[in-house]
Design a protein around this motif. Structure first.
Motif, PDB file in Angstrom:
ATOM      1  N   LEU A  26       0.839  -1.211   0.000  1.00 34.45           N
ATOM      2  CA  LEU A  26       0.000   0.000   0.000  1.00 34.45           C
ATOM      3  C   LEU A  26       0.866   1.250   0.000  1.00 34.45           C
ATOM      4  N   VAL A  27       0.493   2.210  -0.867  1.00 32.38           N
ATOM      5  CA  VAL A  27       1.161   3.517  -0.883  1.00 32.38           C
ATOM      6  C   VAL A  27       0.099   4.595  -0.665  1.00 32.38           C
ATOM      7  N   PRO A  28      -0.038   5.078   0.572  1.00 34.15           N
ATOM      8  CA  PRO A  28      -1.035   6.137   0.814  1.00 34.15           C
ATOM      9  C   PRO A  28      -0.471   7.504   0.427  1.00 34.15           C
ATOM     10  N   THR A  29      -1.255   8.286  -0.308  1.00 33.71           N
ATOM     11  CA  THR A  29      -0.814   9.633  -0.713  1.00 33.71           C
ATOM     12  C   THR A  29      -1.990  10.611  -0.638  1.00 33.71           C
ATOM     13  N   MET A  30      -1.612  11.888  -0.748  1.00 38.26           N
ATOM     14  CA  MET A  30      -2.656  12.920  -0.868  1.00 38.26           C
ATOM     15  C   MET A  30      -2.675  13.479  -2.296  1.00 38.26           C
ATOM     16  N   GLY A  31      -2.054  12.745  -3.213  1.00 41.78           N
ATOM     17  CA  GLY A  31      -2.103  13.170  -4.616  1.00 41.78           C
ATOM     18  C   GLY A  31      -1.108  14.272  -4.930  1.00 41.78           C
ATOM     19  N   ALA A  32      -1.324  14.958  -6.088  1.00 38.97           N
ATOM     20  CA  ALA A  32      -0.340  15.917  -6.618  1.00 38.97           C
ATOM     21  C   ALA A  32       1.021  15.214  -6.655  1.00 38.97           C
ATOM     22  N   LEU A  33       1.041  14.087  -7.329  1.00 40.03           N
ATOM     23  CA  LEU A  33       2.171  13.163  -7.248  1.00 40.03           C
ATOM     24  C   LEU A  33       3.427  13.707  -7.924  1.00 40.03           C
ATOM     25  N   HIS A  34       4.562  13.360  -7.335  1.00 46.39           N
ATOM     26  CA  HIS A  34       5.870  13.745  -7.884  1.00 46.39           C
ATOM     27  C   HIS A  34       6.811  12.551  -7.758  1.00 46.39           C
ATOM     28  N   GLN A  35       8.089  12.761  -8.056  1.00 41.95           N
ATOM     29  CA  GLN A  35       9.053  11.647  -8.059  1.00 41.95           C
ATOM     30  C   GLN A  35       9.213  10.986  -6.684  1.00 41.95           C
ATOM     31  N   GLY A  36       8.949  11.730  -5.621  1.00 41.88           N
ATOM     32  CA  GLY A  36       8.991  11.133  -4.277  1.00 41.88           C
ATOM     33  C   GLY A  36       7.959  10.018  -4.179  1.00 41.88           C
ATOM     34  N   HIS A  37       6.727  10.321  -4.605  1.00 38.54           N
ATOM     35  CA  HIS A  37       5.666   9.306  -4.599  1.00 38.54           C
ATOM     36  C   HIS A  37       6.025   8.156  -5.540  1.00 38.54           C
ATOM     37  N   THR A  74      -4.420  17.275  -8.591  1.00 34.95           N
ATOM     38  CA  THR A  74      -4.114  17.067 -10.016  1.00 34.95           C
ATOM     39  C   THR A  74      -4.471  15.626 -10.387  1.00 34.95           C
ATOM     40  N   LEU A  75      -5.724  15.246 -10.128  1.00 33.62           N
ATOM     41  CA  LEU A  75      -6.106  13.831 -10.220  1.00 33.62           C
ATOM     42  C   LEU A  75      -5.841  13.196 -11.596  1.00 33.62           C
ATOM     43  N   ASP A  76      -6.219  13.894 -12.678  1.00 35.00           N
ATOM     44  CA  ASP A  76      -6.053  13.277 -14.008  1.00 35.00           C
ATOM     45  C   ASP A  76      -4.588  12.950 -14.276  1.00 35.00           C
ATOM     46  N   ARG A  77      -3.738  13.928 -13.947  1.00 31.38           N
ATOM     47  CA  ARG A  77      -2.286  13.732 -14.126  1.00 31.38           C
ATOM     48  C   ARG A  77      -1.777  12.588 -13.255  1.00 31.38           C
ATOM     49  N   SER A 186       4.516  18.110  -2.712  1.00 31.73           N
ATOM     50  CA  SER A 186       3.376  18.618  -3.491  1.00 31.73           C
ATOM     51  C   SER A 186       3.233  20.123  -3.288  1.00 31.73           C
ATOM     52  N   ARG A 187       3.617  20.604  -2.102  1.00 30.97           N
ATOM     53  CA  ARG A 187       3.464  22.037  -1.796  1.00 30.97           C
ATOM     54  C   ARG A 187       4.454  22.907  -2.576  1.00 30.97           C
ATOM     55  N   ASN A 188       5.522  22.302  -3.126  1.00 31.38           N
ATOM     56  CA  ASN A 188       6.509  23.108  -3.868  1.00 31.38           C
ATOM     57  C   ASN A 188       5.862  23.817  -5.059  1.00 31.38           C
ATOM     58  N   THR A 189       4.781  23.253  -5.599  1.00 35.11           N
ATOM     59  CA  THR A 189       4.143  23.875  -6.764  1.00 35.11           C
ATOM     60  C   THR A 189       3.483  25.202  -6.378  1.00 35.11           C
ATOM     61  N   ARG A 190       3.321  25.433  -5.083  1.00 35.82           N
ATOM     62  CA  ARG A 190       2.709  26.696  -4.643  1.00 35.82           C
ATOM     63  C   ARG A 190       3.733  27.825  -4.535  1.00 35.82           C
ATOM     64  N   ASN A 269       6.873  32.510   2.746  1.00 37.17           N
ATOM     65  CA  ASN A 269       5.720  33.309   2.313  1.00 37.17           C
ATOM     66  C   ASN A 269       4.409  32.519   2.395  1.00 37.17           C
ATOM     67  N   GLY A 270       4.200  31.854   3.518  1.00 37.63           N
ATOM     68  CA  GLY A 270       2.919  31.159   3.748  1.00 37.63           C
ATOM     69  C   GLY A 270       2.873  29.721   3.263  1.00 37.63           C
ATOM     70  N   VAL A 271       3.923  29.265   2.567  1.00 40.31           N
ATOM     71  CA  VAL A 271       3.975  27.858   2.161  1.00 40.31           C
ATOM     72  C   VAL A 271       4.858  27.133   3.173  1.00 40.31           C
ATOM     73  N   ARG A 272       4.312  26.068   3.755  1.00 40.60           N
ATOM     74  CA  ARG A 272       5.027  25.387   4.836  1.00 40.60           C
ATOM     75  C   ARG A 272       5.852  24.229   4.259  1.00 40.60           C
ATOM     76  N   LEU A 273       7.166  24.272   4.483  1.00 43.03           N
ATOM     77  CA  LEU A 273       8.053  23.241   3.937  1.00 43.03           C
ATOM     78  C   LEU A 273       8.775  22.531   5.077  1.00 43.03           C
ATOM     79  N   ILE A 274       8.849  21.186   4.991  1.00 44.53           N
ATOM     80  CA  ILE A 274       9.601  20.445   6.016  1.00 44.53           C
ATOM     81  C   ILE A 274      10.688  19.621   5.339  1.00 44.53           C
ATOM     82  N   ASP A 275      11.714  19.303   6.128  1.00 52.51           N
ATOM     83  CA  ASP A 275      12.820  18.494   5.612  1.00 52.51           C
ATOM     84  C   ASP A 275      13.535  17.884   6.812  1.00 52.51           C
ATOM     85  N   ASN A 276      14.405  16.921   6.556  1.00 54.47           N
ATOM     86  CA  ASN A 276      15.207  16.371   7.645  1.00 54.47           C
ATOM     87  C   ASN A 276      16.429  15.675   7.064  1.00 54.47           C
ATOM     88  N   LEU A 277      17.379  15.419   7.960  1.00 55.99           N
ATOM     89  CA  LEU A 277      18.664  14.821   7.555  1.00 55.99           C
ATOM     90  C   LEU A 277      19.189  13.996   8.719  1.00 55.99           C
TER      91      LEU A 277
END
Ligand code: AMP
Length: 280
Positions: A26-37, A74-77, A186-190, A269-277
């Motif tokens: 199972l791969v659960p996602t919220m869509g707006a898929l990218h190479q990570g997904h 971006t469901l169709d895509r 997915s938020r990077n597109t914003r 600017n209002g877009v929330r980005l997370i990362d870790n290392l």
């Protein structure tokens, strides 16, 4: 590739696969898929007979209504992409289908949701636990795939599997990044063009912080990271925390015997980005 929107259709079809004793990934996602997904789907494909992908923007994990409203869809895509990846089944339920009535279930996540994302996004992980537990019970996968990108979520899902006493392996997948180091999201597109140029600073700072481990204490390192973001007017640091990888306890002293992860959340600017290392 089969696309279902209702639980009934989904479970009827899954039953035939389960009767044939096929393993389900199972791969659960919220869509707006990218190479990570994509990396999660590819890994699942290599390890299971059947791959089920879910696309559902889960409202109960959004503490900020504006974030939910602006979440890219971006469901169709997405379906086109999954078809090319040869996913077997995609489940795209409506909110009503997943929450015919309000879900009041509260999960005991111990202290895992008291730090970082949990502290800054009230109720977020309880919402994640609500939807993920529903998907686990509905689909009954042998393995489920999650990205290290959402590191705290991954640790909490492992805890959820213990609470649910399910025979299910959680597979951790590495963070996929853009060429300039920005973690795919997915938020990077914003992000505007200008903001997108600034965003790699987050990963760069994580790397610089890791290099400074030899000379600074964890507290001094946190102060150093805070200072770097003070110099960036467009970016607001929500938190930078170095935590033990299993308990998520913040590290106050360096201890080589524990695995540590440096986690960061930034508003650009209002877009929330997370990362870790990994800070080893
Ligand atoms: P989302 O659609 O953002 O809820 O993410 C669905 C799954 O994809 C989660 O397990 C995420 O951790 C994972 N994911 C998101 N971005 C990345 C990435 N850049 N690299 C690897 N996995 C990711």
């Amino acid at each position: 590739m089969i696309v279902y929107r209702t639980k009934n259709d989904l479970t009827r079809h899954l039953l035939s696969w389960q009767n044939e004793e096929k393993t389900i990934g199972l791969v659960p996602t919220m869509g707006a898929l990218h190479q990570g997904h994509v990396s999660l789907v590819e890994k699942a494909n290599g390890e299971n007979d059947i791959v089920v992908v879910t696309i559902f923007v889960n409202p109960t994990q959004f503490n900020d209504p504006s974030d939910l409203d602006h979440y890219p869809r971006t469901l169709d895509r997405d379906l086109e992409l999954l078809r090319n990846l040869e996913a077997d089944l995609v489940f795209v339920p409506s909110v009503k289908e997943m929450y015919p009535e309000e879900d009041s279930q509260i999960y005991d996540l111990g202290t895992l949701d008291e730090v970082m994302e949990g502290k800054h996004r009230e109720g977020h992980f309880n919402g994640v636990a609500q939807i993920v537990s529903k998907l686990f019970l509905l689909i009954r996968p042998r393995r489920a795939y999650f990205g290290q990108k959402d590191f705290q979520q991954l640790v909490i899902i492992r805890r959820l599997v213990e609470i649910m006493e399910m025979d299910l392996t959680i597979v951790q997948c590495p963070i996929i990044r853009e060429k300039d180091g920005l973690a795919m999201s997915s938020r990077n597109t914003r992000l505007s063009k200008e903001e997108r140029k600034l965003a790699p600073f987050i990963y760069e700072t994580l790397n610089h912080a890791r290099e400074k481990m030899d000379t600074l204490t964890p507290t001094q390192l946190k102060d150093w990271v805070t200072l770097q973001f003070k110099k960036q007017p467009e970016m607001e640091l929500e938190y930078f925390e170095i935590v033990e990888d299993k308990s998520l306890t913040p590290v106050n002293e360096w201890d080589e015997t524990v695995n540590k992860v440096g986690c960061i959340a930034v508003q650009l600017n209002g877009v929330r980005l997370i990362d870790n290392l990994n800070f080893d």
